[in-house]
Design an enzyme around this catalytic site. Structure first.
Site, PDB file in Angstrom:
ATOM      1  N   GLY A  75       0.807  -1.220   0.000  1.00 59.33           N
ATOM      2  CA  GLY A  75       0.000   0.000   0.000  1.00 59.33           C
ATOM      3  C   GLY A  75       0.839   1.268   0.000  1.00 59.33           C
ATOM      4  O   GLY A  75       0.373   2.311  -0.450  1.00 59.33           O
ATOM      5  N   GLU A 118       2.605  -8.348  -2.467  1.00 60.77           N
ATOM      6  CA  GLU A 118       1.460  -9.079  -1.927  1.00 60.77           C
ATOM      7  C   GLU A 118       1.577 -10.592  -2.071  1.00 60.77           C
ATOM      8  O   GLU A 118       1.174 -11.330  -1.175  1.00 60.77           O
ATOM      9  CB  GLU A 118       0.157  -8.604  -2.591  1.00 60.77           C
ATOM     10  CG  GLU A 118      -0.359  -7.310  -2.018  1.00 60.77           C
ATOM     11  CD  GLU A 118       0.435  -6.093  -2.456  1.00 60.77           C
ATOM     12  OE1 GLU A 118       1.236  -6.194  -3.411  1.00 60.77           O
ATOM     13  OE2 GLU A 118       0.259  -5.033  -1.837  1.00 60.77           O
TER      14      GLU A 118
HETATM   15  N1  CO8 Z   1       0.516  -3.741   9.303  1.00 60.20           N
HETATM   16  C1  CO8 Z   1       0.466  -3.830  10.656  1.00 60.20           C
HETATM   17  N2  CO8 Z   1       1.569  -3.828  11.448  1.00 60.20           N
HETATM   18  C2  CO8 Z   1       2.751  -3.719  10.826  1.00 60.20           C
HETATM   19  C3  CO8 Z   1       2.887  -3.631   9.436  1.00 60.20           C
HETATM   20  C4  CO8 Z   1       1.680  -3.638   8.642  1.00 60.20           C
HETATM   21  N3  CO8 Z   1       1.682  -3.536   7.303  1.00 60.20           N
HETATM   22  N4  CO8 Z   1       4.195  -3.549   9.122  1.00 60.20           N
HETATM   23  C5  CO8 Z   1       4.859  -3.584  10.289  1.00 60.20           C
HETATM   24  N5  CO8 Z   1       4.005  -3.683  11.334  1.00 60.20           N
HETATM   25  C6  CO8 Z   1       4.320  -3.700  12.775  1.00 60.20           C
HETATM   26  C7  CO8 Z   1       5.317  -4.792  13.122  1.00 60.20           C
HETATM   27  O1  CO8 Z   1       4.657  -6.023  13.371  1.00 60.20           O
HETATM   28  C8  CO8 Z   1       5.955  -4.221  14.368  1.00 60.20           C
HETATM   29  O2  CO8 Z   1       5.056  -4.417  15.437  1.00 60.20           O
HETATM   30  P1  CO8 Z   1       5.626  -4.701  16.920  1.00 60.20           P
HETATM   31  O3  CO8 Z   1       6.396  -3.452  17.283  1.00 60.20           O
HETATM   32  O4  CO8 Z   1       4.388  -4.911  17.723  1.00 60.20           O
HETATM   33  O5  CO8 Z   1       6.500  -5.908  16.807  1.00 60.20           O
HETATM   34  C9  CO8 Z   1       5.980  -2.723  14.085  1.00 60.20           C
HETATM   35  O6  CO8 Z   1       4.994  -2.487  13.082  1.00 60.20           O
HETATM   36  C10 CO8 Z   1       7.324  -2.241  13.552  1.00 60.20           C
HETATM   37  O7  CO8 Z   1       7.673  -3.053  12.437  1.00 60.20           O
HETATM   38  P2  CO8 Z   1       9.159  -3.586  12.222  1.00 60.20           P
HETATM   39  O8  CO8 Z   1       9.781  -3.886  13.549  1.00 60.20           O
HETATM   40  O9  CO8 Z   1       9.105  -4.681  11.228  1.00 60.20           O
HETATM   41  O10 CO8 Z   1       9.830  -2.264  11.612  1.00 60.20           O
HETATM   42  P3  CO8 Z   1      11.143  -2.202  10.716  1.00 60.20           P
HETATM   43  O11 CO8 Z   1      11.492  -0.765  10.660  1.00 60.20           O
HETATM   44  O12 CO8 Z   1      12.166  -3.183  11.164  1.00 60.20           O
HETATM   45  O13 CO8 Z   1      10.664  -2.696   9.253  1.00 60.20           O
HETATM   46  C11 CO8 Z   1       9.178  -2.751   7.368  1.00 60.20           C
HETATM   47  C12 CO8 Z   1       9.782  -1.912   8.512  1.00 60.20           C
HETATM   48  C13 CO8 Z   1      10.266  -3.112   6.375  1.00 60.20           C
HETATM   49  C14 CO8 Z   1       8.132  -1.882   6.671  1.00 60.20           C
HETATM   50  C15 CO8 Z   1       8.551  -4.020   7.966  1.00 60.20           C
HETATM   51  O14 CO8 Z   1       7.741  -3.659   9.070  1.00 60.20           O
HETATM   52  C16 CO8 Z   1       7.692  -4.799   7.023  1.00 60.20           C
HETATM   53  O15 CO8 Z   1       8.202  -5.482   6.166  1.00 60.20           O
HETATM   54  N6  CO8 Z   1       6.353  -4.729   7.162  1.00 60.20           N
HETATM   55  C17 CO8 Z   1       5.414  -5.486   6.373  1.00 60.20           C
HETATM   56  C18 CO8 Z   1       5.093  -4.753   5.110  1.00 60.20           C
HETATM   57  C19 CO8 Z   1       4.052  -5.484   4.326  1.00 60.20           C
HETATM   58  O16 CO8 Z   1       4.170  -6.644   4.026  1.00 60.20           O
HETATM   59  N7  CO8 Z   1       2.951  -4.780   4.018  1.00 60.20           N
HETATM   60  C20 CO8 Z   1       1.883  -5.330   3.277  1.00 60.20           C
HETATM   61  C21 CO8 Z   1       0.558  -4.941   3.855  1.00 60.20           C
HETATM   62  S1  CO8 Z   1      -0.769  -5.562   2.848  1.00 60.20           S
HETATM   63  C22 CO8 Z   1      -1.043  -4.323   1.700  1.00 60.20           C
HETATM   64  O17 CO8 Z   1      -0.608  -3.205   1.832  1.00 60.20           O
HETATM   65  C23 CO8 Z   1      -1.921  -4.665   0.528  1.00 60.20           C
HETATM   66  C24 CO8 Z   1      -2.025  -3.439  -0.368  1.00 60.20           C
HETATM   67  C25 CO8 Z   1      -3.005  -3.685  -1.418  1.00 60.20           C
HETATM   68  C26 CO8 Z   1      -2.742  -2.761  -2.550  1.00 60.20           C
HETATM   69  C27 CO8 Z   1      -3.090  -3.378  -3.812  1.00 60.20           C
HETATM   70  C28 CO8 Z   1      -2.041  -4.197  -4.405  1.00 60.20           C
HETATM   71  C29 CO8 Z   1      -2.338  -4.837  -5.646  1.00 60.20           C
END
Ligand code: CO8
Length: 299
Positions: free
Chosen positions: A134, A158
């Site tokens: 997103g 995704e």
């Molecule tokens: N949603 C909810 N919580 C999240 C998300 C998220 N997308 N990303 C990270 N968090 C949380 C983590 O679980 C963590 O929580 P906690 O502190 O409780 O452990 C906190 O946020 C901090 O995250 P990180 O420790 O991982 O932070 P970093 O700085 O180390 O890393 C990143 C940052 C690289 C962004 C990493 O968090 C990551 O890879 N996140 C996942 C990203 C992801 O996969 N997003 C996909 C979401 S689905 C989506 O967006 C669909 C879009 C549709 C669009 C249409 C497409 C065709």
């Protein structure tokens, strides 16, 4: 003097005077610089600018507010969260969801997208951190993208989450494919069909250099200040063109995508609701969140 020349002449001070500030929530705020007429929409939802219902609603409302502000000539979208542009949809909105909230959540994403992609003013994404899923969607909805050349990634990953790719392919099979709006359309428009075909399947997250090579971003910058300068320079070019023909042209070039979006959004909503609430999808997402918390996902 033409307004674009004015922007160039005034330049972009490091501490520009702020004409108006709209601070409604801590999620998203905006201001307009009195010297340049450039609005900044700031995403500030720690820890990762996850797009939940409230964030998406605030984002749309701030965009609309800037559009109505006569002093605002263009908008830069960026983040105040260190190293993060946006981590995409807040996955917690989709884990064990309450049906009404889930519906409102997806509607808020659709509404935000509709406003951003058809926005009257020029928009630049100043991508100053990771921008998966997103986050990439928000950047793709802008007219121009400047990314910091650091160890950040951007793309639609995704398929790696195991959620959206099955969703869209399931959708294509079960629900009239032609009428389904695909948020990935904007990505396809930027990188081209062949590269989109490959990288959407693989769930590739590009480095800034790769993103530049593939057309996903327009310019790289080595510092936040340089990124800001490049964003302002890009805006000056947009503003050098008479506003109405520029906007009509944008609307025209994007018309197929926006028409498909408008026609298919009800169908898209129902498809999303069905898909997310399937037990198999819930299982996959719960596993992904667990891995995320254990810092295992490989982006
Ligand atoms: N949603 C909810 N919580 C999240 C998300 C998220 N997308 N990303 C990270 N968090 C949380 C983590 O679980 C963590 O929580 P906690 O502190 O409780 O452990 C906190 O946020 C901090 O995250 P990180 O420790 O991982 O932070 P970093 O700085 O180390 O890393 C990143 C940052 C690289 C962004 C990493 O968090 C990551 O890879 N996140 C996942 C990203 C992801 O996969 N997003 C996909 C979401 S689905 C989506 O967006 C669909 C879009 C549709 C669009 C249409 C497409 C065709």
């Amino acid at each position: 003097m033409h307004s674009a020349s004015k922007v160039l002449r005034v330049g972009f001070s490091r501490f520009p005077r702020v004409l108006s500030v709209a601070m409604k929530s801590t999620n998203v705020s905006s201001n307009v610089c009195s010297e340049t007429g450039i609005g900044t929409l700031m995403m500030s939802r720690a820890p990762v600018n996850g797009l939940n219902y409230d964030f998406l609603k605030d984002f749309r409302e701030e965009l609309e507010k800037l559009d109505q502000d006569k002093a605002c000539k263009a908008v830069i979208i960026t983040s105040s969260v260190k190293n993060i542009f946006s981590a995409g949809l807040d996955i917690m909105e989709m884990v064990k969801p309450e049906p009404k909230r889930l519906r409102d959540f997806w509607l808020s994403l659709q509404d935000m997208w509709n406003v951003l992609y058809t926005y009257r003013l020029p928009t630049v994404a100043l991508i100053n951190g990771h921008s998966p899923a997103g986050g990439c969607l928000i950047a793709s909805g802008c007219d121009y993208r400047v990314m910091l050349d650091k160890t950040y990634t951007i793309g639609l990953n995704e398929t790696k989450l195991g959620i959206v790719a099955p969703f869209w392919s399931e959708a294509s099979y079960h629900f009239q494919p032609a009428s389904i709006p695909r948020f990935m359309d904007a990505f396809v428009a930027l990188v081209g069909t062949r590269q989109a075909d490959l990288h959407l399947q693989l769930g590739t997250l590009f480095t800034p250099q790769e993103a530049l090579k593939n057309g996903l971003v327009d310019e790289l910058a080595s510092s936040e200040e340089e990124a800001r300068e490049k964003s302002v320079a890009a805006i000056s070019k947009f503003l050098a063109v008479p506003g109405f023909p520029r906007y009509m042209t944008k609307t025209s070039v994007r018309s197929q995508i926006t028409a498909r979006f408008v026609d298919g959004r009800d169908n898209d909503l129902e498809t999303f609701l069905n898909f997310v609430q399937m037990p198999a999808t819930q299982k996959t997402m719960i596993k992904y969140v667990e891995a995320l918390k254990a810092k295992k996902p490989k982006l």
